[in-house]
Design an enzyme around this catalytic site. Structure first.
Site, PDB file in Angstrom:
ATOM      1  N   HIS A   1       0.844  -1.196   0.000  1.00  0.00           N
ATOM      2  CA  HIS A   1       0.000   0.000   0.000  1.00  0.00           C
ATOM      3  C   HIS A   1       0.878   1.245   0.000  1.00  0.00           C
ATOM      4  O   HIS A   1       2.063   1.187   0.346  1.00  0.00           O
ATOM      5  CB  HIS A   1      -0.940  -0.025   1.204  1.00  0.00           C
TER       6      HIS A   1
ATOM      7  N   HIS B   1      -3.820   0.842  -2.458  1.00  0.00           N
ATOM      8  CA  HIS B   1      -2.773   0.045  -3.100  1.00  0.00           C
ATOM      9  C   HIS B   1      -1.762   0.975  -3.758  1.00  0.00           C
ATOM     10  O   HIS B   1      -2.136   1.993  -4.348  1.00  0.00           O
ATOM     11  CB  HIS B   1      -3.368  -0.867  -4.187  1.00  0.00           C
TER      12      HIS B   1
ATOM     13  N   HIS C   1      -6.659  -2.346 -10.807  1.00  0.00           N
ATOM     14  CA  HIS C   1      -6.256  -3.420  -9.904  1.00  0.00           C
ATOM     15  C   HIS C   1      -6.186  -4.747 -10.669  1.00  0.00           C
ATOM     16  O   HIS C   1      -6.909  -4.938 -11.653  1.00  0.00           O
ATOM     17  CB  HIS C   1      -7.258  -3.536  -8.745  1.00  0.00           C
TER      18      HIS C   1
ATOM     19  N   ASP D   1       0.181  -4.881  -6.210  1.00  0.00           N
ATOM     20  CA  ASP D   1      -0.675  -6.078  -6.199  1.00  0.00           C
ATOM     21  C   ASP D   1       0.186  -7.329  -6.203  1.00  0.00           C
ATOM     22  O   ASP D   1       0.785  -7.680  -7.228  1.00  0.00           O
ATOM     23  CB  ASP D   1      -1.600  -6.082  -7.429  1.00  0.00           C
TER      24      ASP D   1
ATOM     25  N   ARG E   1      -7.913  -5.388   7.010  1.00  0.00           N
ATOM     26  CA  ARG E   1      -6.439  -5.472   6.989  1.00  0.00           C
ATOM     27  C   ARG E   1      -5.976  -6.077   8.313  1.00  0.00           C
ATOM     28  O   ARG E   1      -6.008  -5.416   9.343  1.00  0.00           O
ATOM     29  CB  ARG E   1      -5.864  -4.071   6.777  1.00  0.00           C
TER      30      ARG E   1
HETATM   31 ZN    ZN Z   1      -4.459  -3.343  -6.267  1.00  0.00          ZN
HETATM   32 CU    CU Z   2      -4.323  -4.415   0.314  1.00  0.00          CU
END
Ligand code: ZN
Ligand code: CU
Length: 213
Positions: A112, A128, A136, A148, A203
């Site tokens: 991130h 991200h 994404h 990613d 998270r």
């Molecule tokens: Zn992503």
């Molecule tokens: Cu994430």
């Protein structure tokens, strides 16, 4: 064997002595001729030759792989424990993640954008890391965020590992596409590759990617 009355046998035996002593007799004749020069010249030549090879060896070995180990701490009241090792490789950064205390199955892992794990839910790490404004995606798809990293496969005992090369990333502080100063986030659910961020839920782990710690 030495017979002083005959020159030839004397020369032959002298040659034998020279051969037996190796290089020792050679300096002896030089000393009377040039007492000062032979001594300095002999050390200078090897000393001057030695730094050459050493310097080139240092140049070859001067670029060891940069590696950063990042502890991953629990967030969102999880029991997650883990670490990630980031290593610069040809064309990218290899990320090796290992976790324990994780929910079995596939769980997402991303880099991130902000190196800030201070919030209890790790939302302080922001979105991200996406320096090139891509959609994404999952590692084996097409375009994706640079951060990613796909999914960790967690076994029934809560442990799991995941290794991936993030192509185009680097570990040079302040450089474009650098992972340094970002955060690695482990999620509670699988990244399904959907927009905008893979629908991976909360998270449960966070670690700041920082050098020299
Ligand atoms: Zn992503
Ligand atoms: Cu994430």
């Amino acid at each position: 064997m030495i017979k002083l009355s005959h020159p030839l046998p004397l020369l032959a035996s002298f040659a034998l002595v020279v051969a037996a002593c190796g290089g020792a007799p050679e300096p002896a004749p030089q000393v009377p001729v040039e007492p000062a020069q032979p001594a300095p010249e002999t050390p200078v030549a090897p000393t001057g030759a030695t730094p050459g090879p050493e310097a080139s060896e240092q140049a070859d070995g001067a670029a060891p792989a940069v590696s950063v180990v990042v502890p991953i701490e629990a967030r969102s009241n999880s029991k997650l424990n883990g670490s990630a090792t980031f290593t610069e490789t040809e064309g990218g950064v290899k990320v090796a993640v290992q976790v324990s205390g994780a929910p079995p199955g596939k769980i997402a892992v991303h880099v991130h954008e902000k190196g800030d794990c201070s919030a209890p839910d790790a939302m302080s790490a922001g979105a991200h890391y996406n320096p090139e404004n891509h959609p994404h995606g999952l590692p084996n798809g097409g375009e994706r965020h640079l951060g990613d990293l796909g999914n960790i496969e967690v076994k029934a005992d809560g442990t799991g590992t995941h290794e991936i090369v993030a192509k185009g990333a680097n570990l040079k502080e302040g450089a474009p596409n650098s992972f340094i100063g970002r955060a690695i986030i482990v999620h509670e659910k699988q990244d399904d590759g959907s927009q905008p961020a893979g629908n991976a839920g909360g998270r449960i782990g966070c670690g700041v990617i920082a050098q020299g710690k």
